[in-house]
Design a protein around this motif. Sequence first.
Motif, PDB file in Angstrom:
ATOM      1  N   ALA A 114      42.095  35.970 -53.102  1.00 20.24           N
ATOM      2  CA  ALA A 114      43.171  36.189 -54.075  1.00 20.24           C
ATOM      3  C   ALA A 114      43.827  34.879 -54.491  1.00 20.24           C
ATOM      4  CB  ALA A 114      44.211  37.145 -53.496  1.00 20.24           C
ATOM      5  N   GLY A 115      44.074  33.986 -53.524  1.00 22.51           N
ATOM      6  CA  GLY A 115      44.705  32.717 -53.863  1.00 22.51           C
ATOM      7  C   GLY A 115      43.883  31.911 -54.850  1.00 22.51           C
ATOM      8  N   LEU A 116      42.563  31.956 -54.718  1.00 21.34           N
ATOM      9  CA  LEU A 116      41.692  31.237 -55.640  1.00 21.34           C
ATOM     10  C   LEU A 116      41.816  31.808 -57.046  1.00 21.34           C
ATOM     11  CD1 LEU A 116      39.529  29.160 -56.284  1.00 21.34           C
ATOM     12  CD2 LEU A 116      37.813  30.744 -55.362  1.00 21.34           C
ATOM     13  N   SER A 117      41.896  33.124 -57.151  1.00 23.60           N
ATOM     14  CA  SER A 117      42.096  33.733 -58.470  1.00 23.60           C
ATOM     15  C   SER A 117      43.430  33.301 -59.071  1.00 23.60           C
ATOM     16  CB  SER A 117      42.047  35.257 -58.363  1.00 23.60           C
ATOM     17  OG  SER A 117      40.725  35.728 -58.257  1.00 23.60           O
ATOM     18  N   VAL A 118      44.509  33.370 -58.287  1.00 23.80           N
ATOM     19  CA  VAL A 118      45.837  33.037 -58.797  1.00 23.80           C
ATOM     20  C   VAL A 118      45.897  31.579 -59.253  1.00 23.80           C
ATOM     21  CG1 VAL A 118      48.256  32.747 -58.129  1.00 23.80           C
ATOM     22  CG2 VAL A 118      47.033  34.832 -57.492  1.00 23.80           C
ATOM     23  N   THR A 119      45.424  30.675 -58.405  1.00 22.37           N
ATOM     24  CA  THR A 119      45.497  29.254 -58.741  1.00 22.37           C
ATOM     25  C   THR A 119      44.613  28.925 -59.934  1.00 22.37           C
ATOM     26  OG1 THR A 119      45.881  28.799 -56.393  1.00 22.37           O
ATOM     27  CG2 THR A 119      45.358  26.924 -57.784  1.00 22.37           C
ATOM     28  N   THR A 120      43.439  29.545 -60.020  1.00 23.88           N
ATOM     29  CA  THR A 120      42.546  29.292 -61.148  1.00 23.88           C
ATOM     30  C   THR A 120      43.125  29.850 -62.440  1.00 23.88           C
ATOM     31  OG1 THR A 120      40.622  29.297 -59.680  1.00 23.88           O
ATOM     32  CG2 THR A 120      40.207  29.607 -62.027  1.00 23.88           C
TER      33      THR A 120
ATOM     34  N   ALA B 292      43.979  42.849 -60.565  1.00 22.04           N
ATOM     35  CA  ALA B 292      44.419  44.179 -60.127  1.00 22.04           C
ATOM     36  C   ALA B 292      43.555  44.718 -58.990  1.00 22.04           C
ATOM     37  CB  ALA B 292      44.398  45.145 -61.306  1.00 22.04           C
ATOM     38  N   ARG B 293      42.310  44.282 -58.909  1.00 18.30           N
ATOM     39  CA  ARG B 293      41.425  44.717 -57.825  1.00 18.30           C
ATOM     40  C   ARG B 293      41.921  44.242 -56.461  1.00 18.30           C
ATOM     41  NH1 ARG B 293      35.940  45.981 -59.187  1.00 18.30           N
ATOM     42  NH2 ARG B 293      35.544  45.970 -61.437  1.00 18.30           N
ATOM     43  N   LEU B 294      42.736  43.181 -56.462  1.00 19.15           N
ATOM     44  CA  LEU B 294      43.224  42.614 -55.208  1.00 19.15           C
ATOM     45  C   LEU B 294      44.674  42.985 -54.927  1.00 19.15           C
ATOM     46  CD1 LEU B 294      41.642  39.046 -55.549  1.00 19.15           C
ATOM     47  CD2 LEU B 294      40.729  41.046 -54.342  1.00 19.15           C
ATOM     48  N   ALA B 295      45.202  43.927 -55.674  1.00 19.54           N
ATOM     49  CA  ALA B 295      46.580  44.380 -55.466  1.00 19.54           C
ATOM     50  C   ALA B 295      46.599  45.657 -54.633  1.00 19.54           C
ATOM     51  CB  ALA B 295      47.262  44.620 -56.812  1.00 19.54           C
TER      52      ALA B 295
ATOM     53  N   LEU C 299      49.697  41.272 -53.521  1.00 17.32           N
ATOM     54  CA  LEU C 299      48.299  40.877 -53.454  1.00 17.32           C
ATOM     55  C   LEU C 299      47.844  40.750 -52.009  1.00 17.32           C
ATOM     56  CD1 LEU C 299      48.336  38.096 -56.201  1.00 17.32           C
ATOM     57  CD2 LEU C 299      47.426  40.411 -56.426  1.00 17.32           C
ATOM     58  N   ILE C 300      46.635  41.205 -51.743  1.00 14.17           N
ATOM     59  CA  ILE C 300      46.051  41.006 -50.425  1.00 14.17           C
ATOM     60  C   ILE C 300      45.553  39.561 -50.332  1.00 14.17           C
ATOM     61  CG2 ILE C 300      45.422  43.428 -50.227  1.00 14.17           C
ATOM     62  CD1 ILE C 300      42.501  42.587 -50.835  1.00 14.17           C
ATOM     63  N   ASN C 301      45.045  39.189 -49.184  1.00 11.79           N
ATOM     64  CA  ASN C 301      44.501  37.840 -49.020  1.00 11.79           C
ATOM     65  C   ASN C 301      43.084  37.749 -49.580  1.00 11.79           C
ATOM     66  OD1 ASN C 301      44.280  35.154 -48.184  1.00 11.79           O
ATOM     67  ND2 ASN C 301      43.511  35.719 -46.166  1.00 11.79           N
ATOM     68  N   SER C 302      42.224  38.686 -49.193  1.00 12.33           N
ATOM     69  CA  SER C 302      40.828  38.617 -49.638  1.00 12.33           C
ATOM     70  C   SER C 302      40.164  39.977 -49.535  1.00 12.33           C
ATOM     71  CB  SER C 302      40.046  37.592 -48.806  1.00 12.33           C
ATOM     72  OG  SER C 302      39.977  37.986 -47.450  1.00 12.33           O
TER      73      SER C 302
END
Length: 663
Positions: free
Chosen positions: A239-245, A280-283, A289-292
Amino acid sequence: MVLHGRGLALALGLVGWCLVASVAMGAEDRFEGKHFAGRGDARYLGLLETARRMFAPDPQYQNLSMLYMPAWNGFVEGPTWDAWWVQNSYGTTYCALPFYREPYTTFLLNAQNLWFSQMGDGERKGANDWVAPDGCLCDCARPGWIMYRQGDGRTAIHDWGVEFTAAGLLMQCELLLISRDEGAISHYLPLLERCAGFLETRRDPKTSLYLAGPAGNLLAPSFAGWRRPDGSYGQAYLAGLSVTTIAALDRLSELESLAGRAKQARVYHQRRNASRKALARLATPEGYLINSLDPDGVRHGVFGAKQHGYFESSPNHDAIAFRVVGDSEARRIYRKMASIPELRPYHFILPNYPSYDDMYEKPEGLWGYGTWVNGGHWSTCEARMMLAYSRLGRFEDARASMEHLLTFARDFRMDNPLTQRGSQVYQPGEKVNLCYDTFGPAAGLLRGLFEYLYGAKELTLIPHIPRGITELRQKDPIRFGTKLLWLSTYGRGRITGVRVNGREWRRFTPSRVTLPYSGTPDRARVVLLLGGASVPPAEGDRLPPVDVLSGGDAVTRGGAGGPLARFVAGMEAAGLGGSYEAAHARLALAAEQAASERRSLVAAGKLNPLTGDREEAAQRSYEEASRRLRDGLVAQLGTYASSSHPDRQRIGGIWRRAQVGGP
């Protein structure tokens, strides 16, 4: 009643001697500092003042000028960390960028260039003979050396610096959007596109989510990726990679537009939108948001779950801070975080609670909860948490964070990470501690006031002013290309009027102000009127004098005072007072002055010394900072004699005359 000096320090809850501010106590407090002034909540205004003081030479507080490294004429992580890290600098840099002026802008560009000049190209060997894919940045770098993976832990199984690359991309784009320097944009844009290309290789075309393996996250190596049934580790949706990207692609799209590359801007904008939709898939149903997410469907970071039931902070506070999520989603995320007090046992955010059960190491020793990447505190994260607080109006949370930072700052313990869940320093054996990360909460408090959304065509201000403050004046300008803006607010509540240099400005809504680059004066006093307030007649179009704009704050003027002071005078006489070189000289002089003032103030009993021999160590840190700044500039100027660039030749001549006492 007006309090000055020691009385003010006590009034603000600060220990020791306070240099500049005064407060009138009455029905409504008035605050007058060197960097901020205003009315209302004087304690909060005092925290803003202290936060800003940490970014210039100051006899009371450790400050940013102490983190200069002559070897690359740029910032360094700290006295015990002689390189430049992506994850550690991320929060501080992003939050402080609007305020950075020369020579800090040059220092930062040179530090970040260590990443980009050595970035992966599929052939270059970095540390441990690692050859990274094209476009991959790093964990950290110094001249001639770069670490393409997280260098701690089981490095043999580590992924490349995937989220490091996204964060580095974001910071460099933001730096260039603020500076609007055509030459720098032309140089870095192809490199930034390669970074974006590397990140795109991690997008799953079926889900538009991004895959990362062990230690591919930003706060590495806490993330182990997907633990396969055979015990090996592979890639999972992070999730963090998605947010930062998403945040990085937003900045890159704007930078492409600024460069006149509309087609490329659309490409990155479309990628950003696809990634944002996929998030949304990671919420969770609660909205956080979850971690992964493992490829086999196992979710990590669902708070309270029997397996992997921890809460992961970074993707959540970053989604708020960088506006990856909307307002309602941001409020839902915050409510969940606030419902878990263990995430902030000492007011600083922790990366997770409770302990991870999915690391590749057992949670003991360095990996034990509360010590390092598992539940230890990282101020780079707190900087982004501060932006989230400001966006949501959680000013008491921001106040508590800044006050906790001061418990370390007063004792010269500006260390990172912080152990015991954010209450103790990582290197207690050092007599004083200093790291770039630790300035993050102060930087976040400052940027959070107006948020500053830089775009290709305009700057958007979104004020977040505590309701207890009815007047706020920033005495230091923020940058917008070559333009300098001084911001003020009067009243409280929604925006009802705006004035720029004394004239009515109509580009605003109740929540934000738009400043097109083409229509904003080069030097502008921007006044926001809140809740129907009117601007005092004295405000008008008053602007600070030109001679306080560049470099350090306190500067020796005139031709006396040694070669550096004569150099500054010569540069100003030649019309070069706004240059990097003049600003560096001013900063070196200001650092020298701060070192002298600290020794004098301690001797006079006006500043409380550190205990035992720690005060002498603190004094040495001031003197060493002054020496490094001086030596670094002298080394730079020494190269100008052989330069083919006319401006450098001219500056070199001024320096040679200053050395022998000439005008």
